[in-house]
Each structure stands twice: as C-alpha cells, then as structure tokens.
Design a protein around this motif. Structure first.
Motif, mmCIF file in Angstrom:
data_model
loop_
_atom_site.group_PDB
_atom_site.id
_atom_site.type_symbol
_atom_site.label_atom_id
_atom_site.label_comp_id
_atom_site.label_asym_id
_atom_site.label_seq_id
_atom_site.Cartn_x
_atom_site.Cartn_y
_atom_site.Cartn_z
ATOM 1 N N GLU A 57 0.856 -1.174 0.000
ATOM 2 C CA GLU A 57 0.000 0.000 0.000
ATOM 3 C C GLU A 57 0.895 1.227 0.000
ATOM 4 O O GLU A 57 1.866 1.299 0.766
ATOM 5 C CB GLU A 57 -0.895 0.000 1.240
ATOM 6 N N ASP A 58 0.578 2.173 -0.876
ATOM 7 C CA ASP A 58 1.372 3.394 -0.959
ATOM 8 C C ASP A 58 1.062 4.337 0.199
ATOM 9 O O ASP A 58 -0.096 4.462 0.618
ATOM 10 C CB ASP A 58 1.085 4.141 -2.263
ATOM 11 N N VAL A 59 2.096 4.997 0.687
ATOM 12 C CA VAL A 59 1.942 6.103 1.623
ATOM 13 C C VAL A 59 2.273 7.357 0.827
ATOM 14 O O VAL A 59 3.403 7.528 0.354
ATOM 15 C CB VAL A 59 2.873 5.964 2.842
ATOM 16 N N ASN A 60 1.281 8.189 0.636
ATOM 17 C CA ASN A 60 1.455 9.406 -0.139
ATOM 18 C C ASN A 60 1.618 10.606 0.780
ATOM 19 O O ASN A 60 1.128 10.607 1.914
ATOM 20 C CB ASN A 60 0.258 9.617 -1.072
ATOM 21 N N PRO A 67 4.741 8.125 -4.259
ATOM 22 C CA PRO A 67 4.689 7.643 -2.868
ATOM 23 C C PRO A 67 6.029 7.866 -2.150
ATOM 24 O O PRO A 67 7.097 7.771 -2.765
ATOM 25 C CB PRO A 67 4.407 6.152 -3.007
ATOM 26 N N ARG A 69 6.641 6.068 0.614
ATOM 27 C CA ARG A 69 6.913 4.791 1.244
ATOM 28 C C ARG A 69 5.875 3.778 0.780
ATOM 29 O O ARG A 69 4.780 4.141 0.383
ATOM 30 C CB ARG A 69 6.847 4.950 2.764
ATOM 31 N N LYS A 70 6.229 2.528 0.837
ATOM 32 C CA LYS A 70 5.284 1.438 0.575
ATOM 33 C C LYS A 70 5.260 0.542 1.807
ATOM 34 O O LYS A 70 6.302 0.231 2.365
ATOM 35 C CB LYS A 70 5.693 0.632 -0.656
#
Length: 187
Positions: A57-60, A67, A69-70
């Motif tokens: 899941e991407d952290v935007n 992103p 972080r993933k």
C-alpha cells in the motif's frame, strides 16, 4: 558479475507430497519422507508452478507526487499442478472433505459433501536437476482453486488444482532446502 550457465536449473523430475497438517517433514535432503507423507504420483508434463507475490500500500505525502513509502500488506504463495493419477489421495485432495468407501468388492464410492470443511494439509514438493536436489515444504496449505476436470478421448483425466500456503507458528510460509552449490548463506 559474470553470467554462469552452470547456475541455470531445470526441474527435470519431481513429486508432490501431502500429509496431515502437523506431520513432521524432512529437515534435510537425505532423509526419506516420513510416515504420513503420500506421493501424489504422476503430474502432467506442465510440472508444478510456484508463485510468490507481495501486496503493498502506498503512503502518499502532500509534498510529493510519488509515494514516499510502501507498506507490505500481504504475502501470497501458491503451488499449481495437475494430478493425472486418479487415486484416493488425489481425488480427496481435489474434493475437500470427500470420503472414499468400498460399496462391494471392487466397487468404490466417493462421497462429495455439499458443504466441505476446511482441508489444511502439509505439502511437500521435491524436484531434481542431475545431482541438485530441492525440497519445498509448506507446513500449512490448502487447495483453494480447482480447474475443470476434462473427460476426453485425447488426454488423461486430470485434476488441476492450486494449493495456497498459510503462515505457520514459526512464522514461515514455507521452507526451501537445496544442495545447489550456487547458493550460499554468505552475503
């Protein structure tokens, strides 16, 4: 890093084994499969397909268009194969919770339940390439996909299925043993 054709492997021959969940698996490559492990026999010439995937899941962030972080949200490992020996071990793996009984001498009955129970098993995969031997052991697995059984003049009746691996208490999804000289634990 140089290319080395000696490190190219093929699965020349192998077997898929099943056992009740909790059955002790071989811890090395020299030990025989212990009591409780059953070889499923002949598989189609397609061999066995091992699949491993991860979900993220991407952290935007407001300050970035990409992103920052993933986060790992899932892991999936499956073994796909087609059993072509029709025997109790393969048929009852294909049809979960099914039972085989003898009706009369020489007549057998497979009872396929309308509402099968979960059917977790231990799964073993062994394959060789010359002197190179590999074993993949899934302590907890279950057939989660079954393709159609084809009855035709031109080919063997086959049981195509996919086994999904579940995490065990270690927690591991599987263990892969190999005597491949190209493998090394040194980083």
């Amino acid at each position: 890093m140089a290319n080395d054709a000696d490190n190219v492997r093929v699965g020349l021959n192998g077997s898929v084994y099943i056992a009740p969940k909790g059955t002790t698996a071989p811890s090395d490559l020299d030990s025989a499969w212990a009591a409780g492990w059953v070889d499923l026999g002949y598989l189609s010439d397609d061999g066995v397909e091992l699949s491993y995937s991860t979900d993220t899941e991407d952290v935007n962030a407001w300050q970035s268009l990409s992103p920052v972080r993933k986060i790992l949200t899932g892991v999936d490992m499956t073994l796909g194969f087609t059993a072509i020996e029709l025997k109790t071990s393969t048929i009852t793996l294909y049809f979960p919770s099914a039972t085989m009984t003898d009706v009369t001498s020489g007549v057998h009955k497979l009872s396929i339940p309308a509402a099968p129970e979960p059917d977790e098993r231990a799964i073993g995969l062994e394959w060789v390439d010359g002197d190179i031997k590999n074993r993949l052991i899934i302590a907890r697995g279950e057939v989660t996909n079954r393709d159609s059984i084809t009855l035709a003049r031109s080919g063997a009746v086959s049981l195509p299925m996919t086994v999904s691996a579940y995490a065990d208490a270690a927690p591991e999804i599987a263990v892969w043993l190999s005597n491949d000289p190209a493998w090394t634990a040194a980083a």
